[in-house]
Design a protein around this motif. Structure first.
Motif, PDB file in Angstrom:
ATOM      1  N   HIS A  51       0.883  -1.213  -0.084  1.00  0.00           N
ATOM      2  CA  HIS A  51      -0.033  -0.041  -0.082  1.00  0.00           C
ATOM      3  C   HIS A  51       0.942   1.181  -0.064  1.00  0.00           C
ATOM      4  CE1 HIS A  51      -3.415  -2.470   1.198  1.00  0.00           C
ATOM      5  NE2 HIS A  51      -2.527  -3.177   1.849  1.00  0.00           N
ATOM      6  N   VAL A  52       0.758   1.979  -1.134  1.00  0.00           N
ATOM      7  CA  VAL A  52       1.647   3.362  -0.888  1.00  0.00           C
ATOM      8  C   VAL A  52       0.876   4.479  -1.098  1.00  0.00           C
ATOM      9  CG1 VAL A  52       3.338   4.419  -2.691  1.00  0.00           C
ATOM     10  CG2 VAL A  52       3.269   2.164  -2.747  1.00  0.00           C
ATOM     11  N   PHE A  53       0.907   5.075   0.217  1.00  0.00           N
ATOM     12  CA  PHE A  53       0.172   6.235   0.524  1.00  0.00           C
ATOM     13  C   PHE A  53       1.046   7.572   0.293  1.00  0.00           C
ATOM     14  CE2 PHE A  53      -1.542   3.000   2.945  1.00  0.00           C
ATOM     15  CZ  PHE A  53      -2.856   3.208   3.070  1.00  0.00           C
ATOM     16  N   CYS A  54       0.494   8.445  -0.612  1.00  0.00           N
ATOM     17  CA  CYS A  54       1.186   9.419  -1.497  1.00  0.00           C
ATOM     18  C   CYS A  54       0.447  11.050  -0.821  1.00  0.00           C
ATOM     19  CB  CYS A  54       1.273   9.389  -2.855  1.00  0.00           C
ATOM     20  SG  CYS A  54       1.916   7.982  -3.247  1.00  0.00           S
ATOM     21  N   GLY A  55       1.228  11.681  -0.180  1.00  0.00           N
ATOM     22  CA  GLY A  55       0.800  13.137  -0.128  1.00  0.00           C
ATOM     23  C   GLY A  55       0.653  13.913  -1.144  1.00  0.00           C
ATOM     24  N   ILE A  56       0.376  15.123  -1.135  1.00  0.00           N
ATOM     25  CA  ILE A  56       0.017  16.025  -2.371  1.00  0.00           C
ATOM     26  C   ILE A  56       1.233  16.775  -2.650  1.00  0.00           C
ATOM     27  CG2 ILE A  56      -2.468  15.539  -2.882  1.00  0.00           C
ATOM     28  CD1 ILE A  56      -0.748  18.534  -0.760  1.00  0.00           C
ATOM     29  N   GLY A  57       2.429  16.770  -1.901  1.00  0.00           N
ATOM     30  CA  GLY A  57       3.595  17.466  -2.197  1.00  0.00           C
ATOM     31  C   GLY A  57       4.823  16.581  -2.832  1.00  0.00           C
ATOM     32  N   ASN A  58       6.076  17.027  -2.608  1.00  0.00           N
ATOM     33  CA  ASN A  58       7.254  16.360  -3.359  1.00  0.00           C
ATOM     34  C   ASN A  58       7.126  14.913  -2.533  1.00  0.00           C
ATOM     35  OD1 ASN A  58       7.532  18.183  -5.115  1.00  0.00           O
ATOM     36  ND2 ASN A  58       9.317  19.132  -4.189  1.00  0.00           N
ATOM     37  N   ASN A  59       7.011  14.842  -1.525  1.00  0.00           N
ATOM     38  CA  ASN A  59       7.267  13.467  -0.831  1.00  0.00           C
ATOM     39  C   ASN A  59       6.147  12.500  -1.467  1.00  0.00           C
ATOM     40  OD1 ASN A  59       6.730  11.432   1.980  1.00  0.00           O
ATOM     41  ND2 ASN A  59       8.848  12.036   1.189  1.00  0.00           N
ATOM     42  N   GLY A  60       4.952  12.888  -1.698  1.00  0.00           N
ATOM     43  CA  GLY A  60       4.031  12.152  -2.471  1.00  0.00           C
ATOM     44  C   GLY A  60       4.476  12.002  -3.891  1.00  0.00           C
TER      45      GLY A  60
END
Length: 518
Positions: A51-60
């Motif tokens: 499960h890959v959980f991505c934010g909406i910034g560069n870490n995402g």
């Protein structure tokens, strides 16, 4: 190894893009590939749900790169976008479009608790929600997501830092932080990996080389440095063939009191074992037979008082003096220390009751010779610098204290931090077995013995802390944590020296393409 600040990391990224003529998106691709390679080497195609959980910034954006490569290599991947804001970075959007072109299973949008997916204990979570740029409190539903991660019991891999941890200030709510099993940090470890309040959020960490400009890495001065074998080897002073004991100085250890002679004994033995040419112990009369019997290699001077130190007088010319261990804080002893400090010109290493006496009368701190070494444990440090709200304030106060009195401050702990002026030196050796009586007394002797041999105060503190911890690491290989006692650390100091010249740490792997494209 340098520990770069958040601002320096951003500067390095920008300089790398400029000098290597690549876009920030290409640098993100490089970083994501390194994360993928780490996973791919270990999983070898295993179909464990990821499960890959991505934010909406560069870490995402990094997370989206990882997810895309996992998908194209046939892994069982589910990707989610943690939709915590209406603002998206450019590189996130580019990689969001790329993953939509890669698979028909577009990332799921999470906006509230009802969107949370089911995660099983045997699954893998990749945390790419927030990176080092987090600078504001997070939404309550995102906190609930992080609690959901923890409750699942799934192995959690954090990208760069566990989400929710700030790099330069304390967290406000532990529920708002991802508790990672492993963190893969880009190019440099983060200071938060070594502080008591934040280290717990990542059980293990590893640095991945993403190809940041080498000149920048080499020439940029950092506030913090991680101390390992490679960092202490240049400090080491080899001995010449025709050396004699007079070349390695005379350490004087002042300490001990009724029932606490072991402290002075441990420090004295450690000073000689680390390489001092001569060691003399200044102790109360009651300890004379103890010291002469248990430490025949040393010399002894006794106070006129039977049970405590009441008047520090000696007719030798020591190179350096270590004091405070086991000496007590009686009125007589405090008075003797004050009288001694007013006339002393020799370098000092001060621990335990020496620090406690000065904490009660702060004016004594002004009598310390420049570059004295102070080795407090947390409670002794608090008495010296005052209480702190969190680890960041503690370090700020420690730096101010070091600068005010021009002393080297050794903050003992799981990752002992040596502080001088604005610089922090974070040690990497040592283990929980050292949480036992007398290990601090040994450290006092080790640092004193190194200064005796001609090491400068800062170098002796850094090197001494490393060797002290390394000796303990070597000792537990035979003894385990629970059976380690301070005497065994002294006995392993020779092995710690020998270990310096065994194969040194391997260089980090250069940034590279996914394994199947080599």
């Amino acid at each position: 190894m340098k520990i770069f600040s958040k601002e320096q990391i951003y500067e390095g990224d920008q300089l790398t893009s400029k000098k290597q003529n690549i876009t920030s998106t290409e640098l993100m691709e490089r970083a994501g590939i390194q994360i993928f390679n780490w996973l791919h080497i270990r999983m070898q195609g295993a179909q464990v749900p990821i499960h890959v959980f991505c934010g909406i910034g560069n870490n995402g954006g990094d997370g989206l790169v990882v997810a895309r490569h996992l998908i194209t290599h046939g892994y069982n991947v589910k990707t989610y976008v943690v939709n915590c804001s209406d603002k998206r970075t450019k590189d996130f959007l580019i990689n969001y479009d790329l993953i939509k072109q890669t698979t028909k299973k577009w990332p799921d949008m999470l906006s509230c608790e009802t969107d949370f997916p089911e995660i099983h204990k045997d699954d893998i979570i990749v945390d790419a929600v927030f990176g080092i740029g987090l600078n504001r409190p997070i939404n309550d539903w995102v906190k609930s997501l992080f609690v959901h991660f923890k409750k699942s019991g799934a192995f959690t891999l954090a990208i760069d830092v566990p989400s929710g941890v700030y790099t330069d200030k304390a967290i406000e709510d532990e529920n708002g932080v991802v508790w990672a099993n492993y963190t893969l940090s880009f190019q440099s470890p983060k200071l938060i990996f070594f502080l008591p309040e934040t280290a717990k959020f990542s059980i293990e960490w590893e640095v991945l080389d993403i190809g940041i400009d080498r000149e920048f890495l080499i020439t940029t001065e950092t506030e913090s440095e991680l101390i390992g074998k490679n960092e202490v080897l240049p400090i080491y002073k080899p001995r010449k063939k025709f050396a004699h004991k007079g070349d390695f100085g005379h350490s004087l250890i002042i300490g001990g009191s009724y029932g606490k002679m072991g402290s002075a004994l441990l420090s004295s033995r450690a000073a000689l074992s680390i390489g001092a040419g001569l060691v003399t112990s200044f102790i109360p009369k009651i300890g004379y037979q103890i010291m002469q019997t248990a430490f025949p290699e040393g010399m002894v001077i006794t106070d006129d008082n039977e049970t405590m130190i009441s008047d520090i007088k000696f007719d030798i010319e020591p190179t350096v003096i270590g004091l405070g261990i086991g000496m007590g804080t009686s009125t007589e002893t405090a008075s003797a220390l004050e009288k001694f400090l007013k006339t002393n010109k020799k370098p000092l290493v001060i621990d335990a009751d020496g620090l406690n006496i000065m904490s009660k009368k702060k004016a004594l701190l002004k009598l310390l010779p420049e570059m004295s070494v102070l080795t407090p444990h947390p409670k002794e440090l608090e008495r010296l610098i005052g209480k702190w709200k969190d680890d960041f304030e503690k370090l700020k106060k420690a730096k101010a204290f070091s600068k005010k009195y021009n002393v080297v401050l050794v903050i003992k702990g799981a990752n002992t931090i040596t502080v001088y002026n604005e610089k922090l030196y974070v040690n990497t050796t040592g283990n929980p077995g050292m949480a036992t009586a007398g290990t601090g007394d040994v450290l006092t002797g080790v640092i004193t013995g190194l200064i005796s041999q001609g090491y400068d105060a800062l170098g002796a503190a850094i090197f001494g802390v490393y060797l002290h911890g390394k000796a303990a690491d070597l000792a537990i290989e035979d003894l385990g944590y629970q059976s380690l006692i301070a005497s065994y650390i002294i006995e392993a100091l020779g092995e710690a020296y020998i270990d310096l010249f065994k194969q040194t740490e391997q260089p980090q792997v250069e940034a590279q393409e996914p394994d199947d494209k080599k």
